[in-house]
Write a protein that holds these residues in place. Structure first.
Motif, mmCIF file in Angstrom:
data_model
loop_
_atom_site.group_PDB
_atom_site.id
_atom_site.type_symbol
_atom_site.label_atom_id
_atom_site.label_comp_id
_atom_site.label_asym_id
_atom_site.label_seq_id
_atom_site.Cartn_x
_atom_site.Cartn_y
_atom_site.Cartn_z
ATOM 1 N N ALA A 38 18.670 -16.545 -45.859
ATOM 2 C CA ALA A 38 16.604 -17.321 -45.548
ATOM 3 C C ALA A 38 16.131 -16.189 -46.036
ATOM 4 O O ALA A 38 15.608 -15.364 -45.761
ATOM 5 C CB ALA A 38 16.476 -18.414 -44.311
ATOM 6 N N ILE A 39 14.618 -17.194 -46.801
ATOM 7 C CA ILE A 39 13.582 -16.274 -46.985
ATOM 8 C C ILE A 39 12.729 -16.565 -46.291
ATOM 9 O O ILE A 39 12.072 -17.943 -46.268
ATOM 10 C CB ILE A 39 13.579 -15.794 -48.680
ATOM 11 N N VAL A 40 12.210 -16.004 -45.812
ATOM 12 C CA VAL A 40 10.308 -16.342 -44.745
ATOM 13 C C VAL A 40 9.640 -15.260 -45.456
ATOM 14 O O VAL A 40 9.621 -14.426 -45.291
ATOM 15 C CB VAL A 40 10.740 -16.392 -43.358
ATOM 16 N N ALA A 41 8.329 -16.601 -45.997
ATOM 17 C CA ALA A 41 7.542 -15.366 -46.396
ATOM 18 C C ALA A 41 6.174 -16.272 -45.096
ATOM 19 O O ALA A 41 6.262 -16.863 -44.886
ATOM 20 C CB ALA A 41 6.888 -15.922 -47.653
ATOM 21 N N ILE A 42 4.933 -15.395 -45.528
ATOM 22 C CA ILE A 42 4.100 -15.687 -44.762
ATOM 23 C C ILE A 42 2.825 -15.384 -45.365
ATOM 24 O O ILE A 42 2.474 -14.212 -46.084
ATOM 25 C CB ILE A 42 4.091 -15.187 -43.367
ATOM 26 N N ILE A 43 1.431 -16.468 -45.299
ATOM 27 C CA ILE A 43 0.506 -16.362 -46.668
ATOM 28 C C ILE A 43 -1.089 -16.373 -45.456
ATOM 29 O O ILE A 43 -0.461 -17.323 -44.709
ATOM 30 C CB ILE A 43 0.279 -17.487 -47.785
ATOM 31 N N GLY A 44 -1.946 -15.882 -45.398
ATOM 32 C CA GLY A 44 -2.954 -16.226 -44.338
ATOM 33 C C GLY A 44 -4.007 -15.807 -44.789
ATOM 34 O O GLY A 44 -4.258 -14.512 -45.559
ATOM 35 N N PRO A 45 -5.153 -15.293 -43.702
ATOM 36 C CA PRO A 45 -6.561 -15.444 -43.819
ATOM 37 C C PRO A 45 -6.347 -13.551 -44.326
ATOM 38 O O PRO A 45 -5.252 -13.800 -43.134
ATOM 39 C CB PRO A 45 -7.377 -15.656 -43.704
ATOM 40 N N GLN A 46 -6.846 -12.835 -44.624
ATOM 41 C CA GLN A 46 -7.065 -11.125 -44.566
ATOM 42 C C GLN A 46 -7.100 -10.805 -42.576
ATOM 43 O O GLN A 46 -8.011 -11.679 -41.965
ATOM 44 C CB GLN A 46 -8.008 -10.472 -44.806
ATOM 45 N N SER A 47 -5.965 -9.797 -42.418
ATOM 46 C CA SER A 47 -6.433 -9.614 -40.993
ATOM 47 C C SER A 47 -6.795 -11.128 -39.622
ATOM 48 O O SER A 47 -7.533 -11.211 -38.579
ATOM 49 C CB SER A 47 -7.971 -8.859 -40.637
ATOM 50 N N SER A 48 -5.891 -11.831 -39.736
ATOM 51 C CA SER A 48 -5.076 -13.312 -39.419
ATOM 52 C C SER A 48 -4.040 -13.213 -38.430
ATOM 53 O O SER A 48 -3.749 -13.772 -37.855
ATOM 54 C CB SER A 48 -5.258 -14.543 -39.935
ATOM 55 N N GLY A 49 -3.656 -11.251 -38.175
ATOM 56 C CA GLY A 49 -2.401 -11.074 -37.664
ATOM 57 C C GLY A 49 -0.999 -11.404 -38.128
ATOM 58 O O GLY A 49 -0.021 -11.945 -37.599
ATOM 59 N N LYS A 50 -0.834 -11.414 -39.587
ATOM 60 C CA LYS A 50 -0.099 -11.947 -40.125
ATOM 61 C C LYS A 50 1.463 -10.937 -39.808
ATOM 62 O O LYS A 50 2.399 -11.605 -39.482
ATOM 63 C CB LYS A 50 0.278 -11.875 -41.601
ATOM 64 N N SER A 51 1.120 -10.012 -40.142
ATOM 65 C CA SER A 51 2.146 -8.443 -40.003
ATOM 66 C C SER A 51 2.650 -8.492 -37.692
ATOM 67 O O SER A 51 3.428 -8.369 -38.363
ATOM 68 C CB SER A 51 1.814 -7.938 -40.120
ATOM 69 N N THR A 52 1.622 -9.417 -37.053
ATOM 70 C CA THR A 52 1.897 -8.720 -36.333
ATOM 71 C C THR A 52 2.876 -10.260 -35.497
ATOM 72 O O THR A 52 4.018 -9.809 -34.965
ATOM 73 C CB THR A 52 0.811 -9.248 -35.547
ATOM 74 N N LEU A 53 2.662 -11.483 -36.296
ATOM 75 C CA LEU A 53 3.185 -12.527 -36.103
ATOM 76 C C LEU A 53 4.862 -12.099 -35.997
ATOM 77 O O LEU A 53 5.574 -12.405 -35.491
ATOM 78 C CB LEU A 53 2.400 -13.668 -36.455
ATOM 79 N N MET A 54 5.263 -11.861 -37.842
ATOM 80 C CA MET A 54 5.944 -11.549 -38.055
ATOM 81 C C MET A 54 6.929 -10.161 -37.319
ATOM 82 O O MET A 54 8.334 -10.827 -37.276
ATOM 83 C CB MET A 54 6.013 -10.953 -39.656
#
Length: 742
Positions: A38-54
């Protein structure tokens, strides 16, 4: 490379890291996952904690924002990492923030490109957004959602993906109220996006399984945040979790090709045709796998050993052995491409089969050559053995043909490669024709040998009807051959026309044999010899084949004429080939010119015969005349011998008559003088007899050996009345005279 930390798949300048992705797939084992990923991608505003969430949800280690350094662009481009302890195998993709000031005016273009890439490549798309933006017309996440929905409506066919909205920094608003309000907001954004002209009206649920999750602030409620993240993670790893619709998923081994080409298409600002890209990926990967399997096959030890073995001779079980080797690599291909587009993989399999068969074709052809050679040699040997054993020619050929066809068919069946579908009818036809040729060669040789001997006998006999006999013989022999070979097309499995052609050749060859034997027999030396033999036979023997005695009563000139006429017939017979049964005047011309009155115009001064073609001419008129002159010169001795013998007999007859008169005169003188009773007692008798012997000696002294030889044969019969003693005395005198000539 630590796979959890990931690698930069696409840098901030939009460059795709091909080699890095290949290394990543090899190191993580991603390429061997088939469809189980499976491929999971995350998009969203800058500095919204995307990397932290992943990192918290998927166990990755993407670089995170350092709050003490202030907000700024942490993730540049697109990063990829392997998720920890996730089943199926899961790849996380972290995207650059969508509202970054770092890009300035280029932000909208990259935002659209990255969103499009995420939708095209991922099964699950996480959209990270602030709680405070819900319901606001000009919230930071709203342009992002519009971009996503526009792309979905314009380029994608309905396929359920999981669209997970993660609401960050959720406060006291009840989740149920929040969820309802949020979905209403999402629907409004969806409806505000215009429908493409060529598309029917579609609803959001045709494309997405919309899921919502809310998380508290990581900075102020870290423990609570971690508990919520743990529950969110559980939604991914539990059976039936957020894996999306896998019906159109493609094999993992083609991921790097698909990802690179999707990004290239997006960068080139071209319409993204995912079905075409799917076919393209399948084409590339299936070709690569097929080429690898073909390479492995061509270096396979068993195949190479089989290839070497067949060069030396036929290999038993060739087809089965080779088919098994081929099937091994084709099965491996089938296993590795099972998840690619069916039409593509089937087409590439057929191509691989074709290429593999090209590799083995020479070995297969060599195998057929062995079968061909062995079958033909077997036919030759067995036919020769049967013929030597006294079997009939046609029956022997039929038996051998049936046996050899069975042998060849069995060999072809053993050599057959199931995948090939190759037809051996062409080779079998060649075997058939060559066996037929071999049979015909033997038949023609036997046929022509017998024909040549019989024709030669007829020509040497030189009878008046020689060419009638030759024509009848030729017709009879060819009729027999045609009858015997009439069913050969069945025995040798060839068209009837093939046999007709061969029979036509046989007839032409038979005619050529006759013509060849005629030309051989027409050699001047041979013709001259036969003419002389014929002359001697007719001249020296009577009608009953009894040797002639050249008595004075024999008419030598008449006998000579008959013998000359008989010899002339041989010359006439050998002057031309008469296979076409056309009349000619050769014998009449020869007879009138050579045995009649000398013509005013010599018809034998020509090099051609009337009514006879040059090709049919064996002896020209000039050659016949020359030959006749030589012939008549050679037989002069025979005629002269006969005349000498006849003359000797005439002289011998006269001598015998003189002997008879001399002896008779002496006897009558003695009888008249002394009487019958007194002859023996008178001494004068001896004197008289002495004079008689002296007279006989004088009579015979000048006789030649031929006359003496005749006298030796005739005296005992002619003077037998004189009594044995008198005859013996005369014979002794003859013997003495003949001794002088020795």
């Amino acid at each position: 490379m630590k796979m959890e930390e990931g690698m930069q798949l696409i840098d901030e300048n939009g460059k795709f890291n091909v080699e890095g992705l290949k290394d990543f797939m090899t190191a993580t084992g991603f390429a061997q996952c088939g469809l189980s990923y499976a491929i999971v991608a995350i998009i969203g505003p800058q500095s919204s904690g995307k990397s932290t969430l992943m990192n918290h949800v998927f166990g990755t280690n993407f670089k995170m924002l350092d709050a003490y350094k202030g907000r700024g662009q942490t993730t540049k481009g697109i990063w990829i990492a392997k998720c920890n302890d996730m089943k199926p195998f899961t790849i996380a993709m972290d995207f650059e923030g969508t509202d970054s000031n770092a890009r300035g005016e280029d932000n909208t273009a990259f935002e659209r490109q990255s969103a499009l890439f995420a939708l095209a490549i991922a099964d699950i798309i996480l959209i990270n957004m602030w709680y405070k933006d819900i319901g606001l017309e000009h919230a930071a996440s709203r342009p992002l959602l519009k971009t996503v929905f526009q792309v979905m409506k314009r380029l994608f066919k309905p396929r359920k993906r999981t669209l997970l909205f993660v609401i960050r920094d959720h406060s006291k608003t009840p989740f149920e109220y929040l969820e309802t309000a949020f979905k209403e907001d999402i629907d409004k954004i969806w409806d505000s996006v215009a429908e493409p002209e060529t598309s029917r009206s579609v609803v959001l649920s045709d494309f997405f399984n919309v899921e919502i999750a809310a998380l508290t602030s990581y900075d102020y409620e870290e423990e609570n945040f971690k508990e919520q993240v743990a529950r969110l993670r559980q939604r991914f790893i539990s059976p039936g979790g957020l894996t999306g619709d896998q019906r159109e998923a493609e094999p993992a081994s083609g991921f790097f090709i698909r990802a690179e080409n999707i990004w290239k298409t997006i960068k080139d600002n071209k319409d993204l045709d995912l079905p075409a890209l799917k076919v393209m990926v399948a084409t590339v990967r299936c070709e690569e796998i097929a080429e690898e399997k073909l390479r492995q096959f061509t270096t396979d030890d068993d195949w190479l050993a089989l290839k070497r073995a067949v060069q030396a001779g036929p290999v038993s079980g060739f087809g089965a052995a080779l088919g098994s080797i081929l099937e091994t690599y084709l099965s491996q291909y089938d296993t590795e491409v099972i998840h690619f587009d069916q039409d593509v993989r089937n087409a590439k399999r057929r191509q691989m089969e074709s290429q593999a068969l090209e590799v083995v074709r020479n070995a297969y052809d060599t195998m057929l050559e062995h079968l061909y050679s062995n079958t033909l040699e077997s036919f030759k040997t067995s036919l020769e053995q049967l013929l030597n054993g006294g079997e009939g020619f046609v029956a022997s050929a039929r038996t051998c043909a049936q046996s050899c066809f069975l042998q060849f068919d069995k060999g072809c069946e053993d050599a057959f490669i199931r995948l090939s579908g190759w037809n051996v009818s062409g080779v079998r036809g060649t075997v058939s024709r060559h066996m037929l040729s071999e049979m015909m060669a033997k038949y023609v040789k036997q046929f022509t040998d017998v024909l040549a001997d019989e024709v030669q006998s007829l020509l040497e006999a030189g009878e008046a009807d020689t060419w009638v006999s030759v024509r009848n013989l030729l017709a009879s022999k060819t009729d027999v051959a045609e009858s015997e070979l009439s069913n050969a097309h069945v025995d040798f499995e060839v068209p009837r026309s093939e046999i007709d052609t061969r029979l036509g050749y046989l007839k032409e060859n038979a005619r050529s044999v006759v013509e060849r034997k005629a030309r051989e027999s027409a050699a001047t030396g041979r013709v001259l010899m036969r003419m002389k033999d014929r002359f001697a036979k007719v001249f020296n023997h009577d009608e009953n084949s009894t040797p002639r005695v050249w008595t004075p009563e024999q008419n030598i000139e008449e006998i000579e004429r008959k013998a000359l006429s008989a010899s002339l017939k041989i010359l006439a017979v050998m002057a031309a080939i008469r296979l076409d049964n056309t009349a000619d005047q050769i014998e009449n011309v020869l007879s009138s010119s050579l045995m009649g009155a000398v013509p005013a115009v010599d018809p034998l001064a020509s090099n051609t015969w009337e009514e006879v073609s040059p090709n049919a001419t064996l002896l020209t008129p000039v050659q016949c005349k020359s030959l006749w002159i030589q012939f008549t010169a050679d037989i002069t001795y025979i005629v002269n011998q006969a005349k000498s013998a006849q003359e000797a007999r005439k002289q011998a007859k006269k001598v015998i008559q003189q002997m008879f008169r001399l002896v008779l005169l002496a006897m009558m003188t003695l009888l008249s003088a002394y009487g019958a009773m007194g002859i023996a007692a008178k001494p004068e008798v001896a004197a008289v007899m002495k004079e008689v012997w002296q007279a006989l000696a004088v009579l015979m002294k000048d006789l030649g050996p031929e006359v003496l030889a005749v006298l030796k044969d005739e005296v005992p019969k002619a003077l037998s009345f004189l009594g044995p003693q008198m005859v013996a005395a005369i014979m002794a005198l003859l013997t003495k005279m003949m001794a002088r000539w020795r």
